[in-house]
Enzyme design. Structure first.
Site, short mmCIF file in Angstrom:
data_model
loop_
_atom_site.label_atom_id
_atom_site.label_comp_id
_atom_site.label_asym_id
_atom_site.label_seq_id
_atom_site.Cartn_x
_atom_site.Cartn_y
_atom_site.Cartn_z
N ILE A 28 0.81 -1.21 0.00
CA ILE A 28 0.00 0.00 0.00
C ILE A 28 0.85 1.26 0.00
O ILE A 28 0.32 2.37 -0.05
CB ILE A 28 -0.96 0.02 1.21
N GLY A 29 2.16 1.10 0.03
CA GLY A 29 3.06 2.25 -0.02
C GLY A 29 4.49 1.79 -0.20
O GLY A 29 4.86 0.70 0.23
N GLY A 31 8.71 3.38 -0.50
CA GLY A 31 9.68 4.47 -0.50
C GLY A 31 11.06 3.94 -0.86
O GLY A 31 11.22 2.78 -1.25
N ALA A 32 12.05 4.81 -0.73
CA ALA A 32 13.41 4.42 -1.13
C ALA A 32 13.97 3.32 -0.23
O ALA A 32 14.69 2.44 -0.70
CB ALA A 32 14.32 5.65 -1.09
N LYS A 51 5.07 -1.55 8.25
CA LYS A 51 6.11 -0.74 7.60
C LYS A 51 7.43 -1.46 7.76
O LYS A 51 7.94 -1.63 8.87
CB LYS A 51 6.19 0.66 8.23
N ASP A 151 6.88 16.86 7.69
CA ASP A 151 6.55 16.34 6.35
C ASP A 151 5.03 16.23 6.18
O ASP A 151 4.51 15.19 5.78
CB ASP A 151 7.22 14.98 6.13
#
Length: 514
Positions: A28-29, A31-32, A51, A151
């Site tokens: 669902i997500g 990143g680097a 995560k 952020d």
């Protein structure tokens, strides 16, 4: 925070700390250095978000990661994503959190812009006020407990199916504290965040540093993002964005408009709130607590409004895609090949079976594009020969003429009704990635319109382009010859990118392989 921390420690006892106790599911997500997946706890069948941070690739020190966990474990608020527990799995750190199935605000923005006419605004002012009120509540909680998030943006605001709004991604959050005597250092000096949402004092690295007012600037940019669909300066390279944030006047809705009346539906109160948040001098910005009393939030509704007008529509699209995926056995990969009327399969661009190898040897490949990995038009600056002048919009008659011109002088072939026509549609998706959609058409058991409708349903092409693709494809079937044609997309409305028929920006290419 102490009472909330004790409650959290007590509740964490029921969350497993062994990876085998979790069944990982859809991503669902990404990143680097981290990936977020939905997961189910096998014993309780409860859904959570995981995560997974790759410690080998992560530039963050273990000390900073522990601080992130500490921040999350102490946060107990309705507008902050709930953290459950964490543990290490080989080279990864797993963070177990509450799963929100409504998607992120960014997901909903992209869906809304893709499906509707958003030229005069993405969301209505009531929806914006309702969402932003919940976000500022979460920011106020952060600030009241000595944190800066650093952020705040649509991608980090998650929605629940009940319309709840929660701030996520504590990866760059920070304490405004130092030393062991609980004294507060009211300023930070670390350069973190996402460029478009950064406050001038963060970008400029002022000797005095920055404080919680940096989040208020980001909140103002978020307000513009919810109205226009993008943050100011989004089309520029990162370094240019930083310079523009420092040198330019503060962004406004009018500055983001293509014409003076584009965003006239939004009230003076909304524009005034944005102006107050985006003061260059941090001391001139209101605090989160002051913002909560702003007149703009008087028009905010309860969670049910968000659930009905934002989340439900997004969920309906997801349900439709899942239903289509089950029926067509869709998997999200590089390219698509329609096998027959009842089964679709995807490949990563190369097939393992021998039939595909034979096909590659007999069918010509599409010509390579110049610099197909270009992410934005600025990468082409200084390369005038790489940018072609955009062709005029293509209508049905133009596309028909193009096909006839290309096939003039070629002897007509008799068409067997059982013959399989093999097509390749080269087109960019909503993220700007170039895809080859390979599919087959059997005239005996389906129509061109049926095939195109399937691709629209699968979000492979936009509904605005359906008639045009149908017309061009029909002409190719009628003429039955090995051809390729490039055409302008009627769905291309991105003013930030210049149409280019060579790079297929605002254009697509359909090829029939005989």
């Amino acid at each position: 925070m102490a009472e909330g921390s004790e409650l959290n420690q007590e509740s964490r006892a029921k969350w497993p700390t062994c990876p085998d106790d979790y069944e990982l599911q859809e991503v669902i997500g990404r990143g680097a250095t981290a990936i977020v997946q939905a997961a189910t706890i096998k014993k309780t069948n409860e859904r959570v978000a995981v995560k997974r941070i790759n410690l080998d690739r992560c530039n963050t020190s273990l000390e900073d990661l522990l601080k992130e966990i500490q921040v999350m474990s102490q946060c107990q608020h309705d507008n902050v994503v709930r953290f459950y527990t964490s543990f290490v799995v080989q080279e990864e750190l797993w963070l177990i959190m509450k799963l929100l199935d409504g998607g992120s605000l960014l997901d909903v923005i992209r869906y809304t812009m893709q499906r509707g006419n958003c030229r005069n605004g993405v969301f209505d002012e009531i929806a914006i006020a309702t969402v932003l009120r919940e976000v500022i509540k979460g920011i106020d909680y952060f600030h009241s407990n000595g944190h800066i998030h650093r952020d705040i943006k649509a991608g980090n605001i998650l929605l629940g199916t009940d319309g709840s709004v929660k701030i996520a991604d504590f990866g760059v959050s920070a304490f405004i504290a130092s030393g062991g005597d609980n004294t507060r250092d009211k300023q930070r000096h670390t350069f973190v965040g996402t460029p478009c949402w950064m406050a001038p004092e963060v970008v400029g690295q002022q000797p005095t540093g920055y404080d919680t007012k940096a989040d208020i600037w980001s909140f103002g940019i978020l307000a513009i993002e919810l109205a226009t669909g993008t943050a100011p300066y989004h089309k520029y390279p990162p370094m240019k964005i930083l310079i523009m944030i420092i040198q330019n006047e503060s962004p406004t809705l009018d500055m983001c408009a293509e014409d003076p009346d584009q965003y006239k539906q939004y009230s003076k109160t909304f524009n005034k709130m944005i102006e107050q948040c985006l003061q260059k001098n941090p001391t001139d910005r209101p605090t989160a607590k002051q913002l909560l009393k702003h007149d703009f939030f008087k028009k905010a509704k309860d969670h049910s409004y968000i659930a009905k007008h934002l989340v439900l529509k997004f969920q309906e699209r997801k349900a439709m895609e899942e239903k289509l995926a089950n029926r067509r056995k869709l998997t999200h990969m590089r390219s698509i090949r329609v096998i027959d009327d009842e089964e679709w399969t995807f490949s990563s661009g190369s097939d393992d079976d021998s039939s595909s190898a034979n096909e590659d040897s007999t069918n010509p490949k599409l010509p390579p594009l110049e610099n197909p990995t270009v992410q934005n038009i600025e990468e082409l600056i200084g390369k005038p020969d790489a940018v072609a002048k955009p062709n005029p919009p293509v209508d049905d008659s133009t596309s028909q003429l193009t096909v006839q011109e290309m096939t003039s002088g070629i002897k007509d072939l008799s068409i067997d009704n059982n013959r399989i026509f093999k097509f390749t549609l080269r087109i960019r998706n909503t993220q700007g990635e170039l895809n080859d959609i390979k599919f087959e058409f059997n005239k005996s058991n389906e129509t061109v319109k049926d095939v195109v409708s399937e691709m629209v349903s699968a979000n492979l092409i936009h509904k605005l382009d359906a008639d045009l693709v149908t017309s061009i494809m029909s002409q190719m079937v009628e003429n039955s010859t090995d051809i390729s044609t490039t055409f302008a997309l009627k769905s291309h409305v991105d003013s930030s990118s210049t149409p280019d028929d060579k790079l297929l920006i605002g254009f697509a290419q359909l090829s029939l392989n005989i």
